[in-house]
Design an enzyme around this catalytic site. Structure first.
Site, mmCIF file in Angstrom:
data_model
loop_
_atom_site.group_PDB
_atom_site.id
_atom_site.type_symbol
_atom_site.label_atom_id
_atom_site.label_comp_id
_atom_site.label_asym_id
_atom_site.label_seq_id
_atom_site.Cartn_x
_atom_site.Cartn_y
_atom_site.Cartn_z
ATOM 1 N N HIS A 262 0.835 -1.204 0.000
ATOM 2 C CA HIS A 262 0.000 0.000 0.000
ATOM 3 C C HIS A 262 0.877 1.266 0.000
ATOM 4 C CE1 HIS A 262 -3.645 2.390 1.098
ATOM 5 N NE2 HIS A 262 -2.720 3.178 1.630
ATOM 6 N N GLU A 263 1.781 1.343 0.965
ATOM 7 C CA GLU A 263 2.633 2.532 1.043
ATOM 8 C C GLU A 263 3.553 2.600 -0.180
ATOM 9 O OE1 GLU A 263 1.746 4.757 3.081
ATOM 10 O OE2 GLU A 263 0.448 3.449 4.278
ATOM 11 N N HIS A 266 1.830 4.492 -2.815
ATOM 12 C CA HIS A 266 1.971 5.936 -2.584
ATOM 13 C C HIS A 266 3.380 6.393 -2.988
ATOM 14 C CE1 HIS A 266 -1.774 6.803 -0.515
ATOM 15 N NE2 HIS A 266 -1.560 5.919 0.430
ATOM 16 N N GLU A 292 -4.476 7.909 -3.079
ATOM 17 C CA GLU A 292 -4.997 6.658 -2.542
ATOM 18 C C GLU A 292 -5.361 5.689 -3.675
ATOM 19 O OE1 GLU A 292 -4.618 6.156 0.549
ATOM 20 O OE2 GLU A 292 -5.853 4.430 1.060
#
Ligand code: ZN
Length: 497
Positions: A262-263, A266, A292
């Site tokens: 997830h990160e 980003h 996001e």
């Protein structure tokens, strides 16, 4: 003449960027390595620097420069940059300096108060400082002004151009679709396919796996780092210095793996922004919703897909050779895609996740309309969890205290999570149309073509357009939950058939 004014404009922005870089690093350090007693001087330093940023943004001389540039015929890129900077400055000049520094100071302290209150399940310890944060944010909303309702002034900071009234019907349609799908899944009976993952996963192996997957995604470790923090986050001060964090639990492989992916999503966005435009709007992310969309796309559309499990099974076998018996790709796919209403948002599955967000959106909106007060939050939270998800928190730690956001003043931020999920499905669908062998590539761990697509269609454009306009140009569709609902129905319909 025009070149000269534009050069002064860029020079002024670089000064602001330098201060923001220092602030970004102070914030990152606070969550990763700062010793606990460093808090008070850190809060003071951040408040002081935030005041300096404010001064540099609102200073008359800069307003004059922007005024002059606004009156000139500029090439498209320059015009977009100036337009967005004027937007930022127009907002900043409305907020009094003492409010800006008070918010910085209060939210730095509130973060630590929240962390302690959450650890000890002590809502009364957090409530007073949260009430203070909310009061300051109400003042900010009134200072900034709004067309519809106070909440719009807050939302606009994270999702420029969006309003609560605009996103409400999209969220309502999404809710209907989600509730329907949950009904289908519920009727299929409970599934415990994730029980196969219950074993000890040594931390050093989990760390290697995270780094391996991030490299496969295209994350550049010469321009970034991976560390740990209680609440994983990404902090980018420039495309060549992007900091990710993850968290490790020896009994839970999914936690670190999906936090890192997830990160990493980003981080790829931050690394993909145009380096030469760092510190200017065209070198900044479009919105938090688009940010996001990138993290959720890598986490879910890629990381929880069936093709990815082929790649992942191989990685697990290489890193944990004596712990993966029975964990073939099909078993992993079911294990990482169990739908089960739960209490904690960041651990929620793809189907129930957005119900957590919609609840926060509605509570925040009510708070800023003045319909409810901070003291009402724990009870309302628990009522809504019971009504929406059929689960009731036994304590505030599992309820109203679970998220860090309100402590750092991020009110109006939650809806960007759901906007991101919606955009992620629309973008992934379009990428799949342009890259017909995408599944096979993902299965082989060849993720470069997908990253290239995102670089071209999303990352390269910075803040040139609003989020829905960026999505429309990239895919032909703006803000519309159709692709997202179709994606969920197809995937979970098959898993729960
Ligand atoms: Zn995120």
């Amino acid at each position: 003449m025009m070149e000269k004014i534009y050069a002064s404009y860029l020079d002024h922005l670089q000064g602001i960027h330098a201060l923001n870089t220092a602030l970004g690093l102070l914030g990152w350090d606070q969550e990763t390595y700062m010793p606990p007693r460093g808090l008070h001087p850190r809060a003071a330093a951040r408040a002081h620097l935030t005041g300096l940023v404010h001064d540099r943004v609102v200073v008359d001389h800069f307003g004059g420069l922007l005024e002059e540039l606004g009156g000139l015929e500029l090439p498209e890129d320059m015009a977009a940059s100036v337009r967005e900077t004027r937007r930022d400055r127009d907002r900043a000049v409305k907020v009094p300096r003492d409010l800006v520094t008070e918010l910085a100071q209060t939210t730095t302290l509130a973060q630590q108060t929240w962390a302690r209150a959450r650890n000890t399940d002590d809502w009364p310890a957090f409530a007073p400082i949260l009430a203070k944060v909310v009061e300051l944010k109400r003042r900010e909303a009134e200072a900034v002004g709004y067309q519809g309702e106070p909440y719009d002034a807050l939302l606009d900071e994270y999702e420029p151009g969006a309003s609560a009234a605009d996103i409400e019907p999209v969220f309502a349609e999404l809710r209907t679709g989600l509730v329907e799908l949950m009904g289908v899944i519920h009727a299929a009976g409970p599934r415990h396919d994730d029980a196969v993952l219950e074993r000890e996963w040594p931390i050093d192996g989990q760390d290697r796996l995270s780094r391996q997957v991030l490299k496969a995604m295209g994350f550049d470790f010469d321009a970034g780092r991976l560390d740990t923090s209680t609440h994983p986050f990404t902090s980018g001060t420039s495309p060549v210095d992007v900091r990710l964090t993850t968290m490790f639990d020896p009994l839970d492989l999914a936690k670190s793996l999906y936090s890192s992916i997830h990160e990493g999503g980003h981080g790829l966005y931050e690394q993909g922004l145009p380096e030469t435009l760092a510190g200017t709007p065209l070198g900044q992310a479009c919105s938090l919703g688009i940010h996001e969309s990138q993290s959720r796309l890598w986490e879910n559309q890629v990381g929880r897909s069936r093709p990815f499990m082929d790649y992942l099974a191989g990685q697990l076998k290489a890193i944990f050779p004596d712990r993966v018996s029975g964990l073939g790709p099909d078993v992993l796919y079911r294990a990482f895609n169990v739908v089960r209403p739960s209490l904690i948002r960041i651990e929620a599955d793809e189907v129930t996740y957005n119900l957590h967000v919609l609840m926060r959106f509605e509570l925040e909106r009510a708070l800023f309309r003045g319909d409810i007060e901070v003291s009402d939050l724990p009870a309302l939270w628990n009522e809504r969890m019971t009504a929406d998800l059929g689960v009731t928190p036994e304590n505030d730690r599992e309820g109203v205290l679970q998220d860090i956001h309100w402590s750092f003043g991020a009110l109006g931020y939650f809806p960007t999570y759901t906007l991101g999920n919606i955009y992620s499905a629309t973008l992934f669908d379009a990428a799949g149309r342009d890259l017909p062998d995408l599944d096979a590539k993902i299965a082989a761990g060849d993720l470069a073509p997908l990253l290239d697509w995102m670089r071209t269609h999303v990352h390269a454009h910075g803040r040139r357009w609003t989020s829905s306009e960026l999505c429309r140009r990239a895919t032909g569709t703006g803000l519309d939950c159709t692709h997202f609902l179709d994606y969920l129905r197809t995937k979970f319909g098959a898993l729960y058939a």
